[in-house]
Design an enzyme around this catalytic site. Structure first.
Site, PDB file in Angstrom:
ATOM      1  N   ASP A 140      48.437  37.939  25.384  1.00  0.00           N
ATOM      2  CA  ASP A 140      49.137  38.186  26.642  1.00  0.00           C
ATOM      3  C   ASP A 140      49.247  36.878  27.422  1.00  0.00           C
ATOM      4  OD1 ASP A 140      50.524  39.765  28.432  1.00  0.00           O
ATOM      5  OD2 ASP A 140      48.731  40.382  29.526  1.00  0.00           O
ATOM      6  N   HIS A 147      54.103  35.808  40.232  1.00  0.00           N
ATOM      7  CA  HIS A 147      52.931  36.666  40.041  1.00  0.00           C
ATOM      8  C   HIS A 147      51.648  35.820  40.084  1.00  0.00           C
ATOM      9  CE1 HIS A 147      50.381  39.851  38.417  1.00  0.00           C
ATOM     10  NE2 HIS A 147      49.972  39.016  37.483  1.00  0.00           N
ATOM     11  N   GLU A 212      51.158  46.516  34.934  1.00  0.00           N
ATOM     12  CA  GLU A 212      51.836  45.216  34.944  1.00  0.00           C
ATOM     13  C   GLU A 212      53.133  45.366  34.159  1.00  0.00           C
ATOM     14  OE1 GLU A 212      49.028  42.184  33.608  1.00  0.00           O
ATOM     15  OE2 GLU A 212      48.312  41.982  35.674  1.00  0.00           O
ATOM     16  N   GLU A 214      55.789  44.060  32.009  1.00  0.00           N
ATOM     17  CA  GLU A 214      55.922  42.895  31.136  1.00  0.00           C
ATOM     18  C   GLU A 214      56.990  43.144  30.073  1.00  0.00           C
ATOM     19  OE1 GLU A 214      52.360  41.108  29.655  1.00  0.00           O
ATOM     20  OE2 GLU A 214      51.131  41.807  31.328  1.00  0.00           O
ATOM     21  N   ASP A 246      50.951  46.527  30.833  1.00  0.00           N
ATOM     22  CA  ASP A 246      49.575  46.047  30.648  1.00  0.00           C
ATOM     23  C   ASP A 246      48.703  46.648  31.757  1.00  0.00           C
ATOM     24  OD1 ASP A 246      47.294  44.657  30.000  1.00  0.00           O
ATOM     25  OD2 ASP A 246      47.943  42.801  30.964  1.00  0.00           O
ATOM     26  N   ARG A 250      41.817  46.369  38.462  1.00  0.00           N
ATOM     27  CA  ARG A 250      41.694  45.142  39.265  1.00  0.00           C
ATOM     28  C   ARG A 250      40.279  44.872  39.756  1.00  0.00           C
ATOM     29  NH1 ARG A 250      45.995  42.591  37.486  1.00  0.00           N
ATOM     30  NH2 ARG A 250      47.955  43.644  38.005  1.00  0.00           N
ATOM     31  N   GLN A 253      38.421  43.552  36.867  1.00  0.00           N
ATOM     32  CA  GLN A 253      38.956  42.215  36.556  1.00  0.00           C
ATOM     33  C   GLN A 253      38.375  41.158  37.499  1.00  0.00           C
ATOM     34  OE1 GLN A 253      43.250  42.099  36.848  1.00  0.00           O
ATOM     35  NE2 GLN A 253      43.389  39.929  36.344  1.00  0.00           N
ATOM     36  N   LYS A 266      41.288  45.023  30.868  1.00  0.00           N
ATOM     37  CA  LYS A 266      42.640  45.003  30.295  1.00  0.00           C
ATOM     38  C   LYS A 266      42.716  45.627  28.904  1.00  0.00           C
ATOM     39  CE  LYS A 266      44.730  41.894  33.214  1.00  0.00           C
ATOM     40  NZ  LYS A 266      46.079  41.991  33.748  1.00  0.00           N
ATOM     41  N   THR A 270      47.273  49.652  26.626  1.00  0.00           N
ATOM     42  CA  THR A 270      48.510  48.891  26.842  1.00  0.00           C
ATOM     43  C   THR A 270      49.602  49.742  26.215  1.00  0.00           C
ATOM     44  OG1 THR A 270      47.287  46.816  26.611  1.00  0.00           O
ATOM     45  CG2 THR A 270      49.690  46.695  26.396  1.00  0.00           C
ATOM     46  N   GLU A 386      50.294  43.360  43.935  1.00  0.00           N
ATOM     47  CA  GLU A 386      51.182  42.544  44.772  1.00  0.00           C
ATOM     48  C   GLU A 386      51.906  43.395  45.811  1.00  0.00           C
ATOM     49  OE1 GLU A 386      53.293  39.539  41.948  1.00  0.00           O
ATOM     50  OE2 GLU A 386      52.416  41.141  40.748  1.00  0.00           O
TER      51      GLU A 386
HETATM   52 CA    CA Z   1      49.122  41.006  31.728  1.00  0.00          CA
END
Ligand code: CA
Length: 442
Positions: A140, A147, A212, A214, A246, A250, A253, A266, A270, A386
């Site tokens: 990834d 971002h 996320e 992606e 993804d 948080r 993380q 993570k 996915t 975000e």
């Molecule tokens: Ca990612």
């Protein structure tokens, strides 16, 4: 080398599959993405398929009908009769182009193969999907500078963008075992987090669940161990693109990510879309790639003329949310954001070249994630972290519900599409996934 436009991109082409000609379908005859499917609820073997309108052309059945007789070779036959795309990916770009041309001609209005191939169709609403390929390795990346900067500010207010960001495409090795296809459901992960102002971590369900948005990049034919893929050849090694969510915890993380990067925050789930759109189908929607003159320019191994002319992809990326209450009330998913892959700070070709510059071997079916694709404005953010300013600004949905992070029962849907005047509009279908409550601690 970039892919040339050819007869398969002609915006005037029509298919004998009527639903491919609506102008609003993701799958007109100019697209022809590949996936792996079977009849829903059946115990049939999975077959390769091509999406056309609201139908799927079964490539196993089409092969039996003899339409691929001009494609010689045992490898080609094995690839088409497989239940994964890896064999086709491994054949290389000349074979992909030849197959696309055969399919395009056979599916066109007036094609002599129509009667034969009509028996090889399954409506998409009667299909279920498997992962399109056996994914060996998953990497990834982190290619949106918007971002990276916004998230960097939340995690490190004094030092948002680390000094390597503008020189090297940042990435980490993920885990292929937890990648699932659209429709994936998974339980809220449990683990360690460090609450604000606490001095010791706590153990329990993650509280700050996020998505996320992606783009997934499927490697086609790989490279030999020790051999680099030069920037001029890198796109010949890319089979196609898909949508990728993804999922990220948080709070886990933030506690675990230093010094080695993401780990358990993570690798629990996915989700990718079932359809892989080939780079050839995307050829009309390429854009010039630019780098702010005030920023460091790429080192020579990551630089090329073709990259500057057409290295970027103009692909709209949309995220939608359907809460459990919305689903109960029959309310359609609501849009959270709309961004575009063209804003990416690093290109697909740079990711392939950088990944192999040390001799690292890529194999057919390996998957690269682009990293969260946030655009330059706050509304274009590709994650809730975000959009909610780190959980400080809740989003209010049309039905009055509020969200800072994902709640149990929420379904996240992502869609992608490419369009340009004078060309067909093509799409990626969608990737959806639903968060279930954490499993009981015992
Ligand atoms: Ca990612």
């Amino acid at each position: 080398m970039s892919i040339e436009l050819n007869e398969t991109h002609d915006a005037g082409l029509r298919s004998w599959v009527d639903s491919a000609n609506t102008g609003s379908t993701d799958f007109p005859i100019q697209n022809l993405p590949y996936g792996v499917f079977r009849r829903i609820g059946s115990h049939d073997a999975f077959h390769l398929g091509v999406a056309i309108g609201d139908q799927i052309l079964d490539l196993n059945a089409a092969h039996a009908s003899g339409i691929f007789s001009t494609h010689q070779g045992k490898q080609f036959d094995l690839a088409l009769l497989s239940d994964k795309l890896n064999g086709l990916m491994d054949l290389g770009s000349a074979a992909w182009t030849a197959l696309r041309l055969t399919l395009s001609r056979a599916l066109r209005a007036g094609a002599s193969q129509q009667t034969t191939l009509q028996a090889c169709l399954l409506p998409q609403d009667q299909a279920e999907y498997a992962l399109p390929a056996q994914i060996g390795d998953y990497t990834d990346f982190y290619t949106s500078i918007y971002h990276a900067t916004t998230v960097g500010k939340l995690f490190r207010p004094d030092n948002p963008l680390l000094p390597n960001y503008k020189w090297v495409p940042i990435g980490y090795h993920g885990r292929s075992s937890s990648i699932g296809v659209s429709g994936q459901q998974f339980h809220r992960p449990v683990g360690q987090t460090m609450p604000p102002a606490a001095t010791e971590p706590v153990f329990g369900p993650a509280k700050r669940m996020d998505y996320e948005m992606e783009v997934g990049i499927f490697v086609g034919n790989g490279n030999a161990a020790g051999e680099r893929i030069a920037i001029g050849q890198s796109e010949e090694h890319v089979f196609g693109l898909c949508l990728l969510n993804d999922w990220s915890a948080r709070d886990m993380q933030a506690w675990e990510y230093q010094p080695l990067g993401p780990f358990l925050a993570k690798n629990f789930a996915t989700t990718i879309s079932p359809w892989v759109v080939t780079l050839e189908a995307l050829a009309p929607y390429r854009k010039a790639w630019t780098r702010d003159p005030a920023d460091p320019q790429p080192l020579p191994y990551l630089e090329s003329e073709q990259l500057r002319q057409s290295g970027a992809f103009d692909i709209e990326l949309e995220v939608l949310l359907q809460t459990a209450a919305m689903r109960k009330d029959g309310i359609a998913p609501q849009r959270l954001s709309l961004s575009n892959f063209r804003h990416s700070y690093w290109t697909v070709s740079q990711l392939i070249t950088h990944h192999t510059v040390n001799g690292c071997k890529l194999r057919a079916g390996d998957l690269l994630g682009s990293g969260t694709q946030s655009g330059p404005t706050p509304e274009e953010a590709g994650s809730l972290l975000e959009l909610s300013a780190g959980g400080k600004k809740p989003l209010t949905l049309a039905n009055g519900e509020q969200r800072t992070f994902i709640e149990d029962g929420d379904c996240i849907v992502m869609r992608g599409r490419a369009q340009k005047p004078g060309t067909a509009r093509i799409g990626f279908g969608e990737v959806s996934g639903t968060l279930l409550p954490a499993r009981a601690l015992s």
